[in-house]
Design an enzyme around this catalytic site. Structure first.
Site, PDB file in Angstrom:
ATOM      1  N   LYS A  33      94.492  18.723  78.612  1.00 28.45           N
ATOM      2  CA  LYS A  33      94.610  20.180  78.546  1.00 28.45           C
ATOM      3  C   LYS A  33      93.303  20.799  78.044  1.00 28.45           C
ATOM      4  O   LYS A  33      92.422  20.113  77.544  1.00 28.45           O
ATOM      5  CB  LYS A  33      95.761  20.573  77.613  1.00 28.45           C
ATOM      6  CG  LYS A  33      95.537  20.164  76.161  1.00 28.45           C
ATOM      7  CD  LYS A  33      96.678  20.614  75.275  1.00 28.45           C
ATOM      8  CE  LYS A  33      96.402  20.252  73.810  1.00 28.45           C
ATOM      9  NZ  LYS A  33      97.416  20.794  72.899  1.00 28.45           N
ATOM     10  N   TYR A 250      70.197  38.131  62.685  1.00 29.40           N
ATOM     11  CA  TYR A 250      70.976  39.324  62.366  1.00 29.40           C
ATOM     12  C   TYR A 250      71.409  39.315  60.896  1.00 29.40           C
ATOM     13  O   TYR A 250      71.799  38.281  60.353  1.00 29.40           O
ATOM     14  CB  TYR A 250      72.224  39.392  63.242  1.00 29.40           C
ATOM     15  CG  TYR A 250      71.975  39.816  64.669  1.00 29.40           C
ATOM     16  CD1 TYR A 250      71.447  41.072  64.972  1.00 29.40           C
ATOM     17  CD2 TYR A 250      72.285  38.962  65.717  1.00 29.40           C
ATOM     18  CE1 TYR A 250      71.234  41.456  66.279  1.00 29.40           C
ATOM     19  CE2 TYR A 250      72.080  39.340  67.046  1.00 29.40           C
ATOM     20  CZ  TYR A 250      71.552  40.595  67.305  1.00 29.40           C
ATOM     21  OH  TYR A 250      71.339  40.975  68.608  1.00 29.40           O
TER      22      TYR A 250
END
Length: 357
Positions: A33, A250
């Site tokens: 999955k 940042y």
């Protein structure tokens, strides 16, 4: 064209891992999955089948249909709850869902009326996960009123805490499961990767993280030494000198305490590289670990390569591999070991080393 960031996946490692697991434990299902935990749904499924897998676990209808479109005829188990309107496609594709509600069971049974053979399914018992699954009266009712077009081939549950140090909650779940399903016939499915390694439990064992050489809990690879299947690389796009006192990234979250050489790695959270690795993670440049400095941004992050001689643009940097494991990356980011590979998205191409099985 050279890639800015890419993953190399060893299908031979995955095939080896499946063979190792199936030699130690009976009835191992390969969990593919979430794009096979980021490694690639169809290539990984084929590698597992080549190694002897007859059962493949997915999460969604779309994943199951993708395996069928790829020509894989093995048993495919959607583990997560599906919507009632997905029942018809589920039956048509001969998928074997893990059913968690009477509503989906009813839709599944209705769709199965036109099937040439009984549609197979598992019923899921909630033993304490509090997520998918039904209670004992609901299971009993479905069992007693199961129509002939549906074959209930087993009961499943999911362990909430098999990767924790305290195994008491898991033992209570197993006790509950055994007590309720004592007179139920079929091949049940209880354990996930940590449960497989730590608990004596039969039935279908769902091999997830351990199939990819990822530790589901600390020390797991010492108990079952599967091989890491993925290496994540990038090429440096900038190398620049910055003076002591300069800030990086940042928010100015990192201030240089010396004159430094800072290199840019073109991998960011836009690729699935975890943002929380800013100021706490590491990469490998020319065989040396270098710290990530400043925040990880959408398309890049910066690393301090001051201690590495001769670094230049175009050099390969390793984000997972060369001694850095997915579990270690997860530890730096304070998350589960499943995330570092699973989050990698389609902007990161995968290159495969074929299985020799």
């Amino acid at each position: 064209m050279q890639n800015r960031v890419w993953a190399e996946v060893s299908l031979e490692a995955i095939a080896h891992n499946y063979r190792l697991l199936s030699a130690r434990y009976r009835d191992v299902a390969a969990v593919v999955k979430a794009n096979a935990y980021g490694h690639g749904l169809v290539p990984v499924a084929r590698a597992c089948v080549s190694a002897g897998a007859t059962r493949l676990c997915v999460a969604t209808l779309e994943e199951g249909l993708s395996l069928r479109k790829a020509g894989l005829s093995q048993s495919v188990y959607p583990l997560s709850a599906l919507l009632p309107e997905e029942a018809t496609d589920c039956v048509r594709a001969d998928l074997t869902p893990f059913i968690s509600s009477p509503e989906f069971f009813a839709a599944f049974a209705a769709a199965a009326k036109i099937a040439p053979i009984p549609a197979r399914c598992y019923l899921v018992l909630d033993t304490g996960m509090g997520r998918e699954g039904m209670d004992s009266p609901e299971l009993k009712s479905l069992r007693e009123n199961c129509p002939p077009q549906v074959e209930i081939i087993g009961i499943a549950t999911h362990l909430s805490s098999a990767d924790e140090d305290d195994l008491l909650p898991t033992e209570l779940q197993l006790f509950t499961f055994k007590a309720i399903t004592r007179d139920w016939e079929g091949l049940h499915s209880v354990v996930n990767s940590p449960g497989m390694l730590r608990l004596a439990s039969g039935g279908i064992r769902r091999a997830g993280a351990i199939l990819y050489g990822i530790e589901p809990y600390p020390g797991a690879l010492e108990e079952c030494p599967t091989l890491p299947a993925m290496t994540l690389n990038a090429r440096l796009t900038l190398v620049k000198s910055l003076p002591e006192g300069a800030t990086v990234g940042y928010g100015r979250t990192h201030t240089l305490t010396r004159d430094s050489v800072i290199a840019t790695v073109p991998a960011g959270y836009g690729d699935g590289w975890l943002r929380r690795l800013g100021n706490r993670g590491f990469v490998v440049v020319q065989g040396q670990r270098c710290p990530i400095v400043g925040r990880v941004s959408m398309d890049q992050c910066q690393v301090d390569v001051t201690e590495v001689a001769g670094v230049s643009v175009g050099d390969t940097v390793t984000l997972i591999g060369e001694g850095i494991t997915a579990a270690e990356v997860a530890q730096w980011a304070e998350t589960t070991a499943h995330e570092p590979t699973t989050l990698l998205n389609s902007r990161v191409p995968r290159y495969y080393t074929p299985s020799t099985t």
